[in-house]
Design a protein around this motif. Structure first.
Motif, mmCIF file in Angstrom:
data_model
loop_
_atom_site.group_PDB
_atom_site.id
_atom_site.type_symbol
_atom_site.label_atom_id
_atom_site.label_comp_id
_atom_site.label_asym_id
_atom_site.label_seq_id
_atom_site.Cartn_x
_atom_site.Cartn_y
_atom_site.Cartn_z
ATOM 1 N N VAL A 50 0.840 -1.203 0.000
ATOM 2 C CA VAL A 50 0.000 0.000 0.000
ATOM 3 C C VAL A 50 0.872 1.248 0.000
ATOM 4 O O VAL A 50 0.651 2.188 -0.767
ATOM 5 C CB VAL A 50 -0.939 0.002 1.234
ATOM 6 N N VAL A 188 -3.578 -2.183 8.736
ATOM 7 C CA VAL A 188 -4.094 -0.816 8.565
ATOM 8 C C VAL A 188 -3.156 0.212 9.208
ATOM 9 O O VAL A 188 -2.774 1.196 8.570
ATOM 10 C CB VAL A 188 -5.517 -0.691 9.155
ATOM 11 N N MET A 192 -1.040 3.096 7.292
ATOM 12 C CA MET A 192 -1.227 4.529 7.506
ATOM 13 C C MET A 192 0.124 5.192 7.774
ATOM 14 O O MET A 192 0.400 6.269 7.278
ATOM 15 C CB MET A 192 -2.173 4.725 8.693
ATOM 16 N N PRO A 339 -7.369 4.394 10.039
ATOM 17 C CA PRO A 339 -8.171 4.151 8.837
ATOM 18 C C PRO A 339 -8.623 5.434 8.157
ATOM 19 O O PRO A 339 -8.608 5.530 6.930
ATOM 20 C CB PRO A 339 -9.361 3.346 9.360
ATOM 21 N N LEU A 342 -5.714 7.042 6.334
ATOM 22 C CA LEU A 342 -5.314 6.183 5.216
ATOM 23 C C LEU A 342 -6.278 6.333 4.053
ATOM 24 O O LEU A 342 -5.879 6.551 2.907
ATOM 25 C CB LEU A 342 -5.264 4.726 5.695
ATOM 26 N N ILE A 343 -7.568 6.237 4.372
ATOM 27 C CA ILE A 343 -8.555 6.227 3.290
ATOM 28 C C ILE A 343 -8.725 7.613 2.678
ATOM 29 O O ILE A 343 -8.678 7.779 1.466
ATOM 30 C CB ILE A 343 -9.907 5.703 3.824
ATOM 31 N N VAL A 344 -8.898 8.617 3.539
ATOM 32 C CA VAL A 344 -9.238 9.941 3.014
ATOM 33 C C VAL A 344 -8.008 10.700 2.537
ATOM 34 O O VAL A 344 -7.943 11.148 1.394
ATOM 35 C CB VAL A 344 -9.981 10.758 4.093
ATOM 36 N N GLU A 346 -4.567 9.884 2.598
ATOM 37 C CA GLU A 346 -3.371 9.316 1.986
ATOM 38 C C GLU A 346 -3.664 8.653 0.640
ATOM 39 O O GLU A 346 -2.812 8.616 -0.230
ATOM 40 C CB GLU A 346 -2.711 8.323 2.948
ATOM 41 N N VAL A 347 -4.864 8.121 0.514
ATOM 42 C CA VAL A 347 -5.209 7.501 -0.764
ATOM 43 C C VAL A 347 -6.247 8.342 -1.499
ATOM 44 O O VAL A 347 -6.060 8.735 -2.652
ATOM 45 C CB VAL A 347 -5.737 6.066 -0.554
ATOM 46 N N GLY A 348 -7.336 8.663 -0.824
ATOM 47 C CA GLY A 348 -8.486 9.293 -1.461
ATOM 48 C C GLY A 348 -8.154 10.575 -2.195
ATOM 49 O O GLY A 348 -8.294 10.657 -3.422
ATOM 50 N N ILE B 63 -15.969 7.474 10.926
ATOM 51 C CA ILE B 63 -15.183 6.295 10.595
ATOM 52 C C ILE B 63 -15.706 5.067 11.333
ATOM 53 O O ILE B 63 -15.160 3.989 11.252
ATOM 54 C CB ILE B 63 -13.696 6.593 10.925
ATOM 55 N N ILE B 66 -15.832 1.435 10.022
ATOM 56 C CA ILE B 66 -14.527 0.815 9.804
ATOM 57 C C ILE B 66 -13.864 0.463 11.118
ATOM 58 O O ILE B 66 -13.273 -0.606 11.267
ATOM 59 C CB ILE B 66 -13.636 1.743 8.968
#
Lengths: 368, 71, 543, 397
Positions: A50, A188, A192, A339, A342-344, A346-348, B63, B66
């Motif tokens: 990732v 996860v 992150m 999470p 990571l989701i918003v 770093e990736v999103g 969140i 999750i």
């Protein structure tokens, strides 16, 4: 440009190493080992994948807009208002958030493991004061200081070698005990942390040779995951999966166990020094990114006036933001913020930026 | 404690403002003051023992599905 | 800096001139009016003028006499007693002019109008003469030790370079003693010093430019560099910084050092100084610029890097393996001299877990009877050590020895016996003190100061304070530059090729290039492949 | 620039004076604990005994030597509902801050061990001062008695006990290993057993002769636990078997009959070895094949024959294998039949091989283990026979 200094690729790799590792070594082993147990190293493998993807994403974006940081090209890609909103998100929810988190983690570490009678705020204030001095002097000094202190990370490897006496490979068996789900869950948090490579977006414009950015990012991630794996393995091989998951700072406990010839023992102070120096740099990078980002966001000519106010904000945020007590801090890091970031963040958002810039055809052709 | 804090803010202002005024960097001065105000707003209530709404809770709510999964 | 010095200078000069120059025409004689004064053809006027300016300078000698060939030509010789070489003045000037002047050409009379030309070309037996018509230059020459010859009827004076004042002979370097290597050291005379450098580097590229600094003292200052090796920008920068200086006095190179530093508030010196000509030569060959100041045996070199304090001249003369080992020791001593007392404080009063059990019990046993907290104890001992050290330097040499013996005995032995200090503390302080003498003195001063700050920090916050303090010092070192060169280079930013001469001292045949950041780019020091190897065929010897 | 410096100085002063010295504990203000013991008293309270070093008698060098063998420690006890509470009561008796950072041994009294040791270990694992590397022991009798002895060779009995453990003369367990065993379902804990026994005298000391015989700590086997409760003991002989089955440490001395003269013994010092446990499970019956490889040196012989012959060495090796097997079986039988606990880590070995089956069996592992069949095969080798071939003190025939 706001920042006159330039750094070379080696310095950048080292800087990224210090941006990710210090707190990762401190906190990640416990979070990961709790769910993935003896298969934690597999979690790190997933996280590394990732991390590499995020690194690629960030560098591709950065190279499309040479000489520009995340804040500048976000506006260029999305337009003024949405770009500003993205910028705001990064300043407050990423750089300042993680910055204050770093302070808090170190404060907690110092208070629980080293000096329990000292109020935690003292560590916060002194730490931020030291780092503020560094940030005010700019990126060059930051990376030089890092270059000066990073050899101490080598001590980690030495400690690892010293503790092999107490290790048993059998503690890693059986492999793949509980199936894939716990491993993914355990990945996860490290993902992150490795995803903090997003900060590299603030540094790409100041590379002497931006072409090497891909190599820098990839190497940084690989080195980070190497050290991270090492620290997780150290704890696992010494304590076994049952005990490791229950320590708060497994790497620290692992070092306490080292004892060679009745003399070379009680090395935790060495580790504390490494953690502290690394923590200064890590905080420095996020602090610097927040300050530089704010200056760019506001269109200032100089970022230095913002250093002290941002320092105050960092200290002020460090206590309430991450929870009242250590249990909340750990819960928040492991299960809420990791999470989310990571989701918003770093990736999103980087992915969104890349897609929009590709569809709108903005930015120069990247060489990737 | 509050006195110390105010002293600290006074110190920071004394440290930065004269230079900025001298160089006529008004925009920077405004940004500096704005950030300092935010800093004050965040720190003074803490010293006085007033609880502020925490953005953490919002993220937590956002969140939640999750985090449940990760437990 | 310059701003606040100016008025002081004007004031002192103004006061001085008011008293002495009250009667001169046109009012007070200031430095400005002195600048515009020129000689008149009349000898009497000239002499009066100079005498007024040099009023109450009893060491200035005025000798009036007449020319041997033509008694109408009156001459005057002015020099400072003690600065001019008396033998030269009497033999080569006075005797030559007043008694032994050869006939110009048979029957040719030397007229007043031709006198100056004739004296210059055939009368004087001095190597170095100069003509001038400015009073300022004349005064300057007299005070510098030159001899001024005034000829009646001419508005031009002849300056004879017949200086001959007492100087110290060249002796062993006292501040930087070495076991192996040249034993010369600089002395107080600028000329001798530049000659010492020139003797080491016999290249036309070695440039020595001179200037006078200091409004009152008019000290000679020379800038030495090797053209083609030194970076042109650096030379220009040095000249620029020196040119900006407007002070009344330069009594030692330390004055200059403070005026040309990059960061005046740093505890670390960013200008190096040495009293060894071989060291200066080595510095010049690495592309540095040396500043030689008259009146001091210490020559400044810039730019200055931190690692220079770890390098001793001997390193380059001894075998490289040994030199490297010694450097490692010096490096360790540097760290010890900075952190050992604070580490001791931190461990004894915060982090007892660092000690192995037996050592902890041992230290605890020693400290059982000591009435002070360890911080106070170490502070007292450190202060005592500093006082002893200072006393050792200040006191006349024979007494100094006695003081150190008494100090060591009283403080070391008696204090421990009396239970005032723990033996461990004495060991720590003494070891720190000795360690601080292994590297350059000027850096050890900085370290000594910082040591006390670190002690305060570690007494309040333990290792955390100590590490924070060290981090601040490290950050500060990272920000420092000396004449544009990062202070910590080549360590940070790392320059691979230059690391051959940091902790490691690579053998000479492996140090191909000059330091990258100091010298001009791509400077090759020696050819590659000079590594010696035994001959392929052994010479057939006996046995 | 001047401003920068003032700010820096101000900062240093601020940290220096306002911060104070919270965590500071001068070395003279702490009571250094070297050993601690926990007992369960008859009225159901926890008694904490600590052995505190008396720094004064540790002075090294010339001054220290004169004081001779003055006891260098002070053992003091207090009772409470929990260990921390007992510590607080102790603090009322001990005029210095109690400092655990150098505690070498943790002795658990017999009653306490029977009651359950998890009550004890929590404090020592959670608090930052006690170290994970402290040696855990179970006292036969009261822990207090163990701590109240003093050593003849070392300064304190806690140090002596720690050194005994470090030499691995018995099965030594550090706190972290104890915690790991407690946390694992595949192995039950064993902990060194210590007893207070009469030890030698100091010759020439008049005082020593008059007073009752000197008591000292001695390692006498291990205590066997089920979960966190002590359920029995293994003596020194069976402990050796346990160690060989667990695979560490392997060193030890055994005696085997001499090949030619069976009534005389030959001593073999085991230098190193390896143990391998291979579980076999077909859904019903469970079997463990244990392979032990041993390597030893012959160090002593009582018989007069010449043992430096290949066939005799072969014979010695087989005797050695027999003896090792016998001892292992002794320990195994005791654990399997009498105590019904898996103290050897067979469960972990099983877990490594049969992941799925383990999930079903782990909660009733001790029952399963009880019925398991264990085959021990020993391969022993003698490598070195000392400095002589034949005995040097026997006349030529």
């Amino acid at each position: 440009m706001l920042e006159q200094g330039k750094i070379d690729s080696k310095q950048a790799i080292m800087l990224m190493l210090s941006t990710i590792l210090p707190t990762a070594i401190l906190t990640v082993p416990a979070v990961t080992a709790k769910s993935a147990r003896q298969d934690s190293w597999m979690s790190i493998m997933i996280a590394t994948t990732v991390g590499l993807l995020i690194a690629r994403l960030v560098v591709v974006l950065g190279l499309r807009f040479p000489g520009k940081t995340l804040f500048e090209y976000a506006e260029e890609i999305l337009g003024k208002v949405p770009g500003k909103i993205v910028g705001l998100l990064y300043i407050w929810l990423f750089f300042l958030y993680i910055g204050s988190g770093v302070i808090r983690e170190y404060g907690v570490f110092m208070v629980t493991a080293i000096m329990p009678d000292t109020p935690i705020i003292v560590f916060h204030i002194v730490g931020v004061a030291v780092v503020a001095y560094m940030v005010r002097n700019g990126l060059e000094v930051l990376s030089r200081f890092n270059q000066l202190t990073i050899p101490t990370t080598g001590l980690l490897a030495i400690v690892f070698i010293l503790s092999t006496k107490d290790m048993k490979l059998a503690r890693l068996l059986p492999v793949f005990d509980a199936g894939p789900l716990p491993i993914v869950k355990g990945s996860v948090a490290p993902a992150m942390w490795l995803g903090e490579i997003v900060t590299f977006a603030m540094i790409i414009p100041y590379l002497i040779r931006p072409r090497e950015a891909h190599r820098v990012a990839t190497l940084s991630i690989l080195l980070c995951s190497f050290f991270l794996t090492m620290s997780i393995l150290e704890a696992l091989l010494i304590f076994g999966p049952n005990v490791t998951g229950h320590w708060i700072f497994p790497a620290f406990n692992a070092v306490r166990v080292v004892s060679i010839a009745n003399f070379l023992e009680r090395l935790e102070s060495v580790i504390m020094v490494i953690f502290m120096l690394g923590g200064f740099v890590k905080l420095g990078v996020f602090y610097y990114a927040a300050v530089l980002g704010s200056a760019q966001w506001l269109g200032l000519k100089d970022y230095r006036p913002l250093v002290l106010p941002v320092g105050v904000i960092l200290v002020a945020l460090s206590i309430p933001l991450w929870g009242e007590n250590i249990v909340e801090v750990l819960h928040f890091i492991g299960q809420v913020y990791a999470p989310f970031a990571l989701i918003v963040l770093e990736v999103g958002i980087p992915l969104l930026l890349l897609i929009v810039s590709l569809t709108k055809g903005k930015g120069g052709e990247s060489d990737a | 404690m509050i006195v110390l804090l105010i002293l600290l803010f006074a110190g920071i202002i004394l440290f930065e403002v004269p230079g900025l005024v001298k160089k006529k960097m008004w925009r920077e001065l405004a940004a500096f003051l704005a950030y300092l105000l935010i800093g004050m707003a965040l720190s003074i209530p803490q010293v006085l023992g007033v609880k502020l709404p925490n953005p953490t809770k919002a993220i937590e709510a956002l969140i939640k599905p999750i985090s449940e999964l990760l437990k | 800096m310059i701003g606040f010095r100016k008025p002081i200078r004007a004031k002192t000069l103004g006061r001085g001139s008011q008293k002495s120059q009250g009667n001169i025409e046109g009012g007070a004689l200031s430095s400005v009016s002195l600048k515009n004064l020129v000689l008149s053809p009349d000898l009497e006027t000239n002499l009066r003028q100079i005498k007024t300016i040099l009023d109450r300078c009893s060491d200035v000698v005025y000798r009036e006499f007449v020319f041997a060939q033509n008694e109408e030509i009156r001459l005057a010789l002015i020099y400072t007693d003690g600065l001019a070489d008396k033998v030269q003045v009497s033999d080569q000037i006075m005797k030559a002019l007043a008694l032994e002047v050869a006939m110009a050409a048979p029957g040719q009379e030397i007229t007043k109008a031709r006198a100056l030309e004739f004296i210059k070309q055939r009368g004087l037996c001095i190597h170095q003469i100069k003509e001038t018509n400015k009073v300022e230059d004349i005064i300057d020459a007299i005070l510098s030790g030159d001899t001024v010859l005034l000829v009646d009827g001419h508005a031009t004076a002849i300056i004879n370079g017949a200086r001959g004042f007492e100087t110290r002979s060249i002796s062993d370097p006292e501040a930087e003693p070495t076991v192996r290597g040249s034993r010369e050291s600089f002395i107080e005379s600028l000329r001798v010093n530049t000659s010492l450098i020139r003797r080491k580097i016999k290249s036309p590229n070695l440039k020595i430019e001179s200037m006078k600094l200091g409004e009152v003292t008019a000290t000679d200052v020379a800038i030495a560099y090797i053209e083609g090796i030194a970076n042109d920008k650096l030379v220009a920068e040095v000249k620029n910084r020196l040119g900006r200086i407007k002070v009344d006095a330069i009594l030692e190179s330390g004055y200059l050092e403070e005026l040309i530093e990059d960061n005046p508030f740093s505890p670390f010196p960013t200008v190096n100084h040495t009293e060894k000509p071989d060291r200066v030569a080595a510095m010049l060959l690495e592309g540095r610029v040396a500043i030689v100041v008259d009146g001091t045996p210490f020559v400044l070199t810039v730019p200055n890097l931190f690692i220079e304090y770890l390098q001793a001249p001997e390193d380059y003369y001894e075998r490289f393996i040994f030199a490297t080992a010694v450097r490692v020791i010096r490096f360790l001593s540097m760290i010890i001299s900075l952190v050992l007392p604070s580490l001791y404080i931190a461990v004894v009063s915060f982090h007892h877990e660092i000690f192995p059990t037996t050592l902890l019990l041992n230290v605890a046993a020693q400290r059982e009877a000591v009435p002070f907290p360890v911080f106070i104890e170490v502070m007292i001992m450190e202060m005592t050590f500093e006082i002893l050290r200072e006393a050792g330097i200040r006191l006349p040499r024979p007494i100094g020895q006695a003081v150190s013996i008494v100090g060591a005995l009283v403080i070391g032995e008696a204090a421990v016996r009396a239970g005032l200090v723990a033996a461990a503390t004495v060991i720590v302080v003494a070891f720190t003190g000795i360690a601080s003498f292994t590297f350059a003195y000027s850096a050890s001063i900085a370290f000594r100061l910082l040591r006390f700050t670190l002690m305060v920090l570690s007494a309040t916050l333990g290792l955390f304070g100590l590490v924070s303090g060290l981090a601040i010092i490290a950050i500060h070192l990272c920000t420092l530059r000396s004449f544009g060169v990062p202070y910590l280079s080549p360590l940070v930013p790392t320059i691979g090729a230059d690391l051959k001469d940091v902790i490691l001292r690579a053998p000479w045949w492996a140090m191909f290039s000059r330091p990258r950041l100091i010298a001009r780019q791509e400077q090759i020091r020696l050819e590659q492949g000079l590594k010696p190897s035994p001959p392929e065929t052994r010479p057939k010897g006996k046995g | 620039m001047l401003k920068k410096i003032t700010v820096f100085i101000l900062l240093v002063l601020l940290t220096g004076f306002l911060v104070g010295c919270w965590s500071r504990e001068e070395i003279t203000q702490i009571a250094i604990i070297l050993g601690t013991g926990v007992d369960w008293t008859a009225d159901g309270r926890i008694r904490l005994t600590v052995q505190i070093a008396k720094p004064g008698s540790f002075a090294g060098g010339a001054e220290g030597g004169g004081k001779g063998r003055e006891p260098a420690s002070w053992a003091v006890s207090a009772e409470g509902k929990s260990i921390e509470e007992a510590e607080r009561y102790l603090a009322m008796r001990v005029p210095r801050d109690i400092y655990w950072g150098h505690c070498i041994t943790l002795v658990i009294g017999e009653e306490m061990a029977k009651k359950g040791t998890r009550i004890v270990t929590s404090f020592f694992l959670r608090d930052r001062e006690p170290r994970e590397t402290m040696w855990v022991m179970v006292a036969k009798g009261e822990a207090k008695d163990v701590l109240e002895t003093h050593s003849n060779l070392e300064k304190t009995s806690a140090q002596a006990a720690g050194l005994l453990e470090r030499m691995k003369t018995g099965y030594s367990v550090q706190l972290r290993e104890f915690a790991e065993m407690l946390a694992s379902k595949g192995v039950q804990p064993v902990v060194t057993r210590v007893e207070v026994k009469e030890a030698g005298v100091t010759p020439g000391s008049e005082q020593e002769k008059k007073s009752p015989a000197h008591k000292q700590v001695e390692i006498t086997g291990v205590g066997v636990f089920k979960e966190d409760k002590l359920i029995g003991w293994l003596d020194a002989e069976k402990t050796r078997g346990l160690m060989w089955l667990k695979g560490e440490p392997m060193e030890g001395v055994i005696t085997v009959p001499s090949p030619g003269e069976p009534d005389k013994e030959v001593s073999i010092l085991i230098r190193r070895g390896k143990t391998k446990i291979v579980p076999k499970y077909d859904g019903k019956s469970l079997r463990f094949d244990v392979k032990i490889d041993m390597e030893g040196d012959m160090v002593e012989q009582q018989s007069l024959e010449d043992l430096a012959k290949p066939e005799k060495i072969k014979f010695l090796e087989s005797g050695m294998a027999e003896e090792i097997k016998r001892r292992c079986n002794l320990a195994l039988k005791k654990a399997q039949k009498e105590y019904a606990v898996d103290i050897f880590g067979f469960g972990n070995a099983f877990h490594r091989k049969y992941k799925k089956e383990w999930r079903e069996l782990k909660d009733r592992w001790d029952d399963v283990f009880r019925q398991a069949e264990v085959n021990i095969t020993v391969a022993a080798r003698v490598r070195v026979i000392g400095l002589s071939t034949k005995r040097a003190d026997v006349p030529e025939k």
